[in-house]
Scaffold this motif. Structure first.
Motif, PDB file in Angstrom:
ATOM      1  N   HIS A  65       0.828  -1.215   0.000  1.00 45.08           N
ATOM      2  CA  HIS A  65       0.000   0.000   0.000  1.00 45.08           C
ATOM      3  C   HIS A  65       0.862   1.265   0.000  1.00 45.08           C
ATOM      4  O   HIS A  65       0.543   2.226  -0.701  1.00 45.08           O
ATOM      5  N   VAL A  66       1.930   1.270   0.800  1.00 50.94           N
ATOM      6  CA  VAL A  66       2.814   2.448   0.843  1.00 50.94           C
ATOM      7  C   VAL A  66       3.843   2.289  -0.270  1.00 50.94           C
ATOM      8  O   VAL A  66       4.991   1.886  -0.061  1.00 50.94           O
ATOM      9  N   THR A  67       3.418   2.606  -1.484  1.00 51.40           N
ATOM     10  CA  THR A  67       4.264   2.512  -2.672  1.00 51.40           C
ATOM     11  C   THR A  67       4.122   3.788  -3.488  1.00 51.40           C
ATOM     12  O   THR A  67       3.160   4.556  -3.319  1.00 51.40           O
ATOM     13  N   VAL A  68       5.063   4.017  -4.369  1.00 48.98           N
ATOM     14  CA  VAL A  68       4.992   5.200  -5.231  1.00 48.98           C
ATOM     15  C   VAL A  68       3.714   5.167  -6.069  1.00 48.98           C
ATOM     16  O   VAL A  68       3.034   6.191  -6.236  1.00 48.98           O
ATOM     17  N   GLU A  69       3.358   3.983  -6.562  1.00 48.35           N
ATOM     18  CA  GLU A  69       2.164   3.866  -7.412  1.00 48.35           C
ATOM     19  C   GLU A  69       0.897   4.221  -6.642  1.00 48.35           C
ATOM     20  O   GLU A  69       0.009   4.932  -7.156  1.00 48.35           O
TER      21      GLU A  69
ATOM     22  N   GLN B 192      10.515   2.462   8.020  1.00 47.82           N
ATOM     23  CA  GLN B 192      11.952   2.574   7.789  1.00 47.82           C
ATOM     24  C   GLN B 192      12.314   2.389   6.325  1.00 47.82           C
ATOM     25  O   GLN B 192      13.162   3.104   5.796  1.00 47.82           O
ATOM     26  N   GLU B 193      11.670   1.439   5.665  1.00 50.68           N
ATOM     27  CA  GLU B 193      11.992   1.197   4.255  1.00 50.68           C
ATOM     28  C   GLU B 193      11.444   2.299   3.358  1.00 50.68           C
ATOM     29  O   GLU B 193      12.150   2.833   2.499  1.00 50.68           O
ATOM     30  N   THR B 194      10.188   2.650   3.552  1.00 58.37           N
ATOM     31  CA  THR B 194       9.538   3.579   2.624  1.00 58.37           C
ATOM     32  C   THR B 194       9.938   5.031   2.860  1.00 58.37           C
ATOM     33  O   THR B 194       9.748   5.866   1.971  1.00 58.37           O
TER      34      THR B 194
END
Length: 451
Positions: A233-237, A302-304
């Motif tokens: 869900h927490v993606t650029v797209e 942390q990743e996003t």
């Protein structure tokens, strides 16, 4: 067409690698006066106690290839395993070798020429750009990329010139060399740089008292063991699909991410709020014990923060940006955690009484300790002192413009900025994923201009 890259650190490596993979044609010249070409300030020769603070999957300088660095590391990974994290955490000079190898391969494919001089000005020259170097030479280019790195720590307390004061800690191999083992050491700051100082003092056998002095006393979070989960869900797209991007909309994506895993966003938010008031040593102890915890929330943040964050930041309104800036210290601590091997060493020093945290320091005098080390990170998007004249020329020529919150933004399509100097990025210092993404974007723009 001629391509000029100003600076030869990690940002330049990411750009060169992207240009080589795209099959870009045209002469490429890199301008870098440092003897540590391709390493930049963070990854030059230093003590083995100065570690990369990130697992390999988040240190690939090749955008879109999470395994590039791990594949290079190969069998050497077993020599540097952080057993608590379950991943290798190497000394920064070794990571510098990875950058060198990657850059040299790309440079060979592109036919890169290196000029060992600093660029002090870029001006218009007909339809081209003229780069003047510190030795007075002039070089013409059609596309220019600034990869000059970040600023240096500020002397907030006016201690420069005071006996025992170390204004810039890196490289620690040099700055700690003459610190006697029994001296009292005060470290200004409590972030990752301060932890590098403390751990390196301990590695050298320091026996004197050490204090971390800062306004908040907050320590960075501790990395949890990475798992196979990848954000859906927490993606650029998904951010792009929001249309109008707001902080509430981004929170909704994180809430959906966590709900799908059976977790409550409210619990994560309460934990973040606790950073202001919870005892830092108790917090460190709790996080060290929770490295194998199954929750995904903090892992996703942390990743996003370094992959999706820069893209989302550019789409947020100023009011939402201000809301985030109010949490900058906490956000930095969770987005850039410390590795467990360092966390465990810190806890040992706290438990022995050798290390302490002092909160709320309003001022530090010249005789505060035998040695005072300035480990406060420079403001985001600050212009390095060595690049001040260059930045001024770009602004004067209307090739770049100063950004209200710091740094520069291009004002001419022939100019590209990669790294922390890019003024429209978030307040979190660019990690390798962000730098690699910027390099790939700059390579695409340069490629489009050359066709």
């Amino acid at each position: 067409m001629d391509i000029a890259i100003i600076g030869g650190g990690a940002a330049a490596v990411g750009l060169l690698d992207a240009l080589a993979r795209a099959g870009t044609s045209g002469p490429v010249t890199v301008f870098e006066p440092s003897p540590h070409l391709w390493r930049g300030r963070p990854y030059g020769p230093d003590l083995d106690s100065v570690l990369v603070n990130v697992p390999p999957a988040i240190m690939s300088i090749r955008h879109g290839d999470r395994d590039h660095y791990a594949a290079w590391l190969g069998a050497r990974a077993t020599e540097h395993m952080d057993e608590r994290l379950g991943h290798p955490i190497v000394p920064r000079p070794l990571y510098g070798r990875y950058l060198e190898d990657t850059a040299e391969k790309a440079a060979a494919e592109l036919g890169v020429r290196v000029v060992e001089s600093a660029v002090v000005a870029v001006t218009r020259a007909g339809g081209r750009l003229a780069l003047r170097t510190s030795d007075g030479s002039v070089h013409l280019a059609d596309q220019v990329a600034l990869c000059v790195g970040g600023g240096r720590p500020r002397d907030h307390y006016g201690l420069e010139g005071t006996p025992g004061y170390i204004g810039d800690p890196y490289p620690l191999a040099r700055t700690l060399e003459n610190v006697a083992p029994d001296r009292e050491v005060m470290v200004i700051g409590s972030g990752l740089t301060a932890i590098d100082v403390v751990v390196s003092l301990a590695a050298r056998g320091h026996t004197g008292p050490i204090s971390l002095v800062s306004r908040t006393g907050m320590l960075p979070y501790v990395w949890q063991r990475p798992g196979p989960y990848r954000p859906r869900h927490v993606t650029v797209e998904r951010v792009q699909a929001l249309g109008e991007v707001t902080l509430d909309g981004l929170e909704g994506l994180l809430r959906a991410e966590m709900a799908e895993a059976g977790e409550d966003l409210g619990a994560l938010v309460e934990d973040l709020r606790g950073a202001w008031t919870e005892d830092p040593v108790a917090r460190l102890r709790r996080q060290l014990a929770d490295i194998d915890g199954p929750e995904i929330g903090r892992r996703v943040v942390q990743e996003t923060a370094h992959t999706v964050g820069p893209h989302a930041w550019r789409l947020l309104g100023e009011a939402d940006r201000e809301r985030l800036r109010a949490w900058s210290r906490v956000a930095t601590g969770v987005a850039s955690p410390m590795v467990p091997v360092n966390a465990a060493r810190l806890l040992e020093l706290f438990d022995s009484g050798q290390l302490s945290v002092v909160r709320g320091a309003a001022g530090i005098g010249p005789n505060a300790a035998d040695v005072v080390v300035n480990a406060v990170n420079p403001p985001p998007h600050s212009i390095p002192g060595g690049a001040a004249e260059l930045a001024a020329s770009l602004v004067d020529e209307r090739l770049a413009a100063p950004y209200p919150s710091g740094g520069l933004v291009p004002a001419d399509p022939r100019v590209h900025i990669v790294g922390d100097l890019a003024g429209d990025g978030p307040f979190i210092t660019s990690g390798i994923p962000g730098v690699a993404a910027q390099g790939a974007a700059a390579a695409r723009a340069i490629g489009a201009a050359l066709t």
